[in-house]
Design an enzyme around this catalytic site. Structure first.
Site, PDB file in Angstrom:
ATOM      1  CD  GLN A 198      -2.638  -1.039   2.705  1.00 15.61           C
ATOM      2  OE1 GLN A 198      -2.513  -1.966   3.492  1.00 15.61           O
ATOM      3  NE2 GLN A 198      -3.396   0.003   2.980  1.00 15.61           N
ATOM      4  CG  PHE A 229      -7.996  -5.737   4.404  1.00 12.54           C
ATOM      5  CD1 PHE A 229      -9.161  -5.118   3.968  1.00 12.54           C
ATOM      6  CD2 PHE A 229      -7.673  -6.970   3.868  1.00 12.54           C
ATOM      7  CE1 PHE A 229      -9.988  -5.711   3.032  1.00 12.54           C
ATOM      8  CE2 PHE A 229      -8.496  -7.583   2.923  1.00 12.54           C
ATOM      9  CZ  PHE A 229      -9.654  -6.950   2.508  1.00 12.54           C
ATOM     10  NE  ARG A 343     -12.502  -1.948   5.112  1.00  9.27           N
ATOM     11  CZ  ARG A 343     -13.084  -2.731   4.223  1.00  9.27           C
ATOM     12  NH1 ARG A 343     -13.034  -4.033   4.343  1.00  9.27           N
ATOM     13  NH2 ARG A 343     -13.723  -2.228   3.199  1.00  9.27           N
ATOM     14  CB  ALA A 512      -6.047   7.724   6.322  1.00  9.89           C
ATOM     15  CD  GLU A 715      -9.262   3.381   7.320  1.00 12.80           C
ATOM     16  OE1 GLU A 715      -9.147   4.535   6.896  1.00 12.80           O
ATOM     17  OE2 GLU A 715      -8.581   2.939   8.254  1.00 12.80           O
TER      18      GLU A 715
HETATM   19  N1  MTE Z   1     -11.200  -3.103   0.328  1.00 14.30           N
HETATM   20  C1  MTE Z   1     -10.628  -4.197  -0.207  1.00 14.30           C
HETATM   21  N2  MTE Z   1     -11.326  -4.944  -1.048  1.00 14.30           N
HETATM   22  N3  MTE Z   1      -9.350  -4.554   0.111  1.00 14.30           N
HETATM   23  C2  MTE Z   1      -8.592  -3.826   0.990  1.00 14.30           C
HETATM   24  O1  MTE Z   1      -7.442  -4.167   1.261  1.00 14.30           O
HETATM   25  N4  MTE Z   1      -8.521  -1.875   2.499  1.00 14.30           N
HETATM   26  C3  MTE Z   1      -9.312  -0.955   3.316  1.00 14.30           C
HETATM   27  C4  MTE Z   1     -10.378  -0.264   2.483  1.00 14.30           C
HETATM   28  N5  MTE Z   1     -11.101  -1.212   1.692  1.00 14.30           N
HETATM   29  C5  MTE Z   1      -9.184  -2.668   1.580  1.00 14.30           C
HETATM   30  C6  MTE Z   1     -10.509  -2.330   1.197  1.00 14.30           C
HETATM   31  C7  MTE Z   1      -8.507   0.060   3.980  1.00 14.30           C
HETATM   32  S1  MTE Z   1      -7.729  -0.346   5.407  1.00 14.30           S
HETATM   33  C8  MTE Z   1      -8.394   1.333   3.489  1.00 14.30           C
HETATM   34  S2  MTE Z   1      -7.521   2.531   4.323  1.00 14.30           S
HETATM   35  C9  MTE Z   1      -9.030   1.718   2.240  1.00 14.30           C
HETATM   36  O2  MTE Z   1      -9.728   0.646   1.615  1.00 14.30           O
HETATM   37  C10 MTE Z   1      -7.948   2.242   1.304  1.00 14.30           C
HETATM   38  O3  MTE Z   1      -8.433   2.547   0.077  1.00 14.30           O
HETATM   39  P1  MTE Z   1      -9.130   3.956  -0.284  1.00 14.30           P
HETATM   40  O4  MTE Z   1      -8.438   4.974   0.520  1.00 14.30           O
HETATM   41  O5  MTE Z   1      -8.904   4.075  -1.716  1.00 14.30           O
HETATM   42  O6  MTE Z   1     -10.553   3.801   0.099  1.00 14.30           O
HETATM   43 MO1  MOS Z   2      -6.195   1.487   6.068  1.00 17.31          MO
HETATM   44  S1  MOS Z   2      -5.993   0.706   7.939  1.00 17.31           S
HETATM   45  O1  MOS Z   2      -5.758   3.101   6.603  1.00 17.31           O
HETATM   46  O2  MOS Z   2      -4.817   0.892   5.244  1.00 17.31           O
END
Ligand code: MTE
Ligand code: MOS
Length: 753
Positions: A198, A229, A343, A512, A715
């Site tokens: 990430q 995640f 998450r 975040a 999240e």
């Molecule tokens: N959804 C999927 N399918 N897989 C993931 O690893 N990570 C989560 C969330 N949704 C995740 C997910 C986490 S911890 C975060 S911070 C956000 O997605 C990151 O992506 P975004 O900032 O583009 O929403």
């Molecule tokens: Mo999400 S815990 O901020 O990768």
């Protein structure tokens, strides 16, 4: 054609199992397999290390130990307490701590060879509980303190007081794709690393510093990864660093993929905690004062715990205005895997604490907890600032609450639950509501920036480069949607490139929940600049001197002059006219931050809010339960992609449900993790899903400070899963700890005897 489509629509490819992870890569000839060798003890000093037998094993190319590392032996993102490899003389922090790395022709060879390692340890007693860490004052950094008003005085004066405690376990991320990286030496020097990450920029930074190279010598690239995640924010540094060290020493490409059990044992989890509190309140259930102390199990090193605990403490108020508050957060150092981002980033923990307090108030006053929530929500004009003095605006808490009561028919349901429970002895129903309020942004101000690049080709196709990584959350498709709306070109024309530090530098972790906020806003900036430069050319092609242009459906139109022009024609013509078809965009959020001493400031750009109600049916004798209905009302502003947002709500809820009800990590008395596969660690499966999900997006509350008036989604909805735990507690008639496993659910049977 279907193939093409599946490449373009990453979400669809993801669902169809067509996404290629690290193990699916075509490898260069001569690629070696890397394998990290871990400490068998949770807490021990490494006295001697002899790797000669490993080296001599046929098929082994090299072994890398701490002594081989040319640069500083560190991978610590915030506080320098995390070596890349444990040096001789050093003390290992947990059973899993990596001591050295082996590269061999196959993984089997590497593992067999690793078994021949000779080492001597001085075994030390491990610290395995937060109680012990608290007694020893074994903290990773200075405990955090959040104060508002006069909690002590207000507590004394409060008409009612209650005390309580809550404990919660950790959670394994259980992404499809385990931590992995593929490092390839480049003929001009330096390395190319394809990683499941990430945070490509931090990976690049550490790989470079460990090898005493420059950041520009390392390119880290991520395709669509198999879930992160949070785990791959900081800890993706490890596989990148390890594979690069091995590639550097052998001068060969090295693929390093953690096997599932290894991934469980080596990488971090969600922060477990123990909290104890006292609350003062009035007859209506209004909170007057809270005094709270929470011990977080951060594991062996700081990692991102410093940031997680800050994000958490800024959410300890939940959705409520609390006039007097005294909170202490203790970052306990234990000899376990390093707790890391997961998450929610500490927010689910904070919400579980405040919601257990609110539930306790309701129980003590004999009121429905929903009514107590209503009394305490942040107000619109009054009582609308958080303990760190940030105004809660665009506040829909009461509106969402009201709508939720209607949608779920809450009061009728409550009656039905009472009736049901009167009639049944061994099966009970429970009902609970939970509000959500989640701040979006990195508390650390410099992280709130992002770059993007758009390349238009002369055929009118568009390639976009974004700062974030796609991990299944829909970032690619949301990015394409933003560009499609801005440039007025169809989605089919737009493709997202793999994320690379060589194209977009100095990126922030995709974390975040800011991924699409940041990528979308930086892309919009690039689109604005492109349109500004291309508009005069379009007008000229239409034979006009000036006019307002509309960009849509692959056509540029000047309505007043009744002229149109196709996007590909414009692209080709601009190219012929020597105009650049490439543009970078940049986005920043200024003014975010807080004072370390007072904790005052503006830690967030905006808040995301919503509300959930869950109904459960619990068998008191077996601990089995079902979830007949879940209602969620969530505000994502004007969503960029409604389908993705609904998918994220479902996913976050189910993942949260796992933490709340079944995912239990067990460490034995020597510090060995006993739960390291799906044989002994249960995550939600198809049979545990709620029977009926009623998920809706709250309408009519755009977020003007964010891209296309949307709100982040990744999240926040995880919080709603707490309603399952609270509904189970309601059915059980007792506040349960987390996770409320079947054992936990039947425990009262034995306790009550
Ligand atoms: N959804 C999927 N399918 N897989 C993931 O690893 N990570 C989560 C969330 N949704 C995740 C997910 C986490 S911890 C975060 S911070 C956000 O997605 C990151 O992506 P975004 O900032 O583009 O929403
Ligand atoms: Mo999400 S815990 O901020 O990768």
């Amino acid at each position: 054609m279907t193939d093409n489509k599946s490449i373009q629509y990453r979400e669809a490819a993801h669902l169809a199992g067509q996404t290629r992870y690290l193990p699916d890569l075509e490898l260069y000839e001569g690629t070696l397999r890397g394998y990290p060798v871990s400490s068998p003890y949770a807490h021990a000093r490494l006295l001697e290390l002899d790797t000669s037998a490993v080296m001599a094993y046929p098929g082994v190319a090299t072994v890398v130990t701490a002594g081989d590392i040319p640069g500083p032996n560190t991978m610590a993102p915030i506080i320098d307490d995390e070596p890349c490899l444990l040096p001789v003389g050093g003390v290992c922090g947990y059973a899993g701590h990596v001591v050295c790395l082996v590269a061999a022709d196959t993984l089997e060879t590497a593992k067999k060879a690793a078994a021949l390692i000779r080492w001597k340890w001085e075994v030390l007693p491990p610290v395995l509980s937060v109680e012990e860490a608290m007694d020893k004052r074994s903290f990773l950094f200075k405990p955090l303190q959040l104060i508002r008003g006069e909690a002590g005085e207000a507590m004394k004066k409060a008409p009612f007081r209650e005390k309580g405690s809550l404990q919660a376990g950790g959670q394994e991320h259980y992404y499809f794709e385990t931590h992995s990286a593929y490092a390839v030496p480049r003929h001009q020097g330096g390395f190319f690393v394809r990683a499941s990450t990430q945070n490509p920029t931090d990976n690049q930074r550490f790989a470079a510093s460990l090898l005493q190279l420059k950041a520009s010598d390392i390119e880290v690239q991520a395709g669509c990864i198999g879930g992160g995640f949070g785990s791959k924010q900081a800890q993706a540094n490890w596989c990148v660093a390890w594979s690069t060290l091995l590639a550097w020493k052998t001068k060969k490409p090295v693929l390093l993929i953690l096997e599932r059990e290894q991934d469980f044992r080596i990488t971090g989890k969600r922060h477990p905690f123990k909290a104890s509190w006292e609350v003062g309140f009035d007859q209506k259930g209004r909170i007057l004062a809270i005094d709270l102390s929470v011990a977080f199990d951060c594991g062996w090193c700081t990692d991102v715990s410093y940031a997680v605990l800050h994000h958490s403490i800024f959410h300890i108020d939940g959705a409520y205005f609390i006039p007097n508050l005294h909170v202490m957060y203790y970052p306990c150092r234990t000899n376990k895997t390093s707790s890391t981002a997961f998450r929610g980033f500490g927010v689910p923990q904070a919400f579980s604490i405040i919601e257990s307090i609110v539930t306790q108030i309701a129980r003590s006053l004999g009121k429905d907890a929903a009514a107590v929530r209503w009394q305490n929500y942040y107000g619109i004009k009054k009582n609308n600032t958080t303990p760190c003095n940030m105004t809660v605006d665009h506040n829909i808490l009461r509106a969402a609450h009201r709508q939720m009561l209607e949608k779920s028919n809450y009061s009728a349901l409550r009656k039905q639950v009472k009736e049901f429970n009167k009639k049944h002895i061994s099966v009970k129903r429970g009902l609970a509501m939970v509000p959500g309020k989640f701040g979006i942004s990195f508390n650390e101000s410099f992280l709130n920036q992002a770059g993007a690049l758009i390349n238009i080709y002369r055929d009118g196709s568009v390639l976009i480069h974004i700062p974030g990584t796609e991990m299944g959350q829909g970032l690619y498709d949301k990015s394409r949607t933003v560009v499609s709306r801005e440039l007025g070109v169809s989605l089919e024309r737009i493709r997202v490139s793999d994320t690379s530090t060589a194209v977009i530098p100095n990126t922030t972790s995709t974390a975040a929940s800011t991924g699409s906020d940041f990528a979308g806003s930086a892309l919009k900036d690039a689109c604005d600049k492109l349109k500004k430069r291309l508009a005069p050319i379009a007008l000229e092609m239409m034979g006009l001197k000036k006019g307002k242009l509309d960009w849509g459906n692959d056509v540029i139109a000047c309505k007043e002059a009744r002229k149109t022009l196709s996007f590909p024609d414009l692209a080709l013509h601009a190219y012929m006219e020597l105009e650049s078809l490439s543009e970078k965009g940049f986005y920043k959020r200024e003014g975010i931050g807080f004072e370390l001493e007072t904790m005052e400031g503006r830690p967030y750009w905006y808040y995301v809010m919503g509300c959930a109600v869950t109904l459960v049916e619990l068998n008191l004798l077996t601990g089995e339960f079902s979830i007949p209905d879940v209602w969620i009302l969530h505000d994502s502003g004007y969503p960029i992609d409604k389908g993705i947002d609904l998918g994220q709500i479902h996913g976050a809820f189910i993942q949260g449900m796992g933490w709340c009800t079944m995912e239990k990590l067990i460490t034995d008395e020597t510090g060995q993790l006993q739960t390291f596969s799906l044989d002994n660690y249960k995550i939600p499966g198809i049979y545990e899903l709620p029977d009926n999900f009623h998920i809706e997006l709250f309408e009519g509350n755009p977020e003007p400070r964010n891209i296309h008036n949307s709100r982040a989604i990744g999240e926040p909805p995880l919080i709603y899963a707490l309603s399952v735990w609270l509904a189970l507690s309601d059915a059980r008639g007792k506040m349960l700890s987390l996770p409320a496993t079947r054992e936990e659910l039947i425990k009262p049977l034995y306790d009550e005897k």
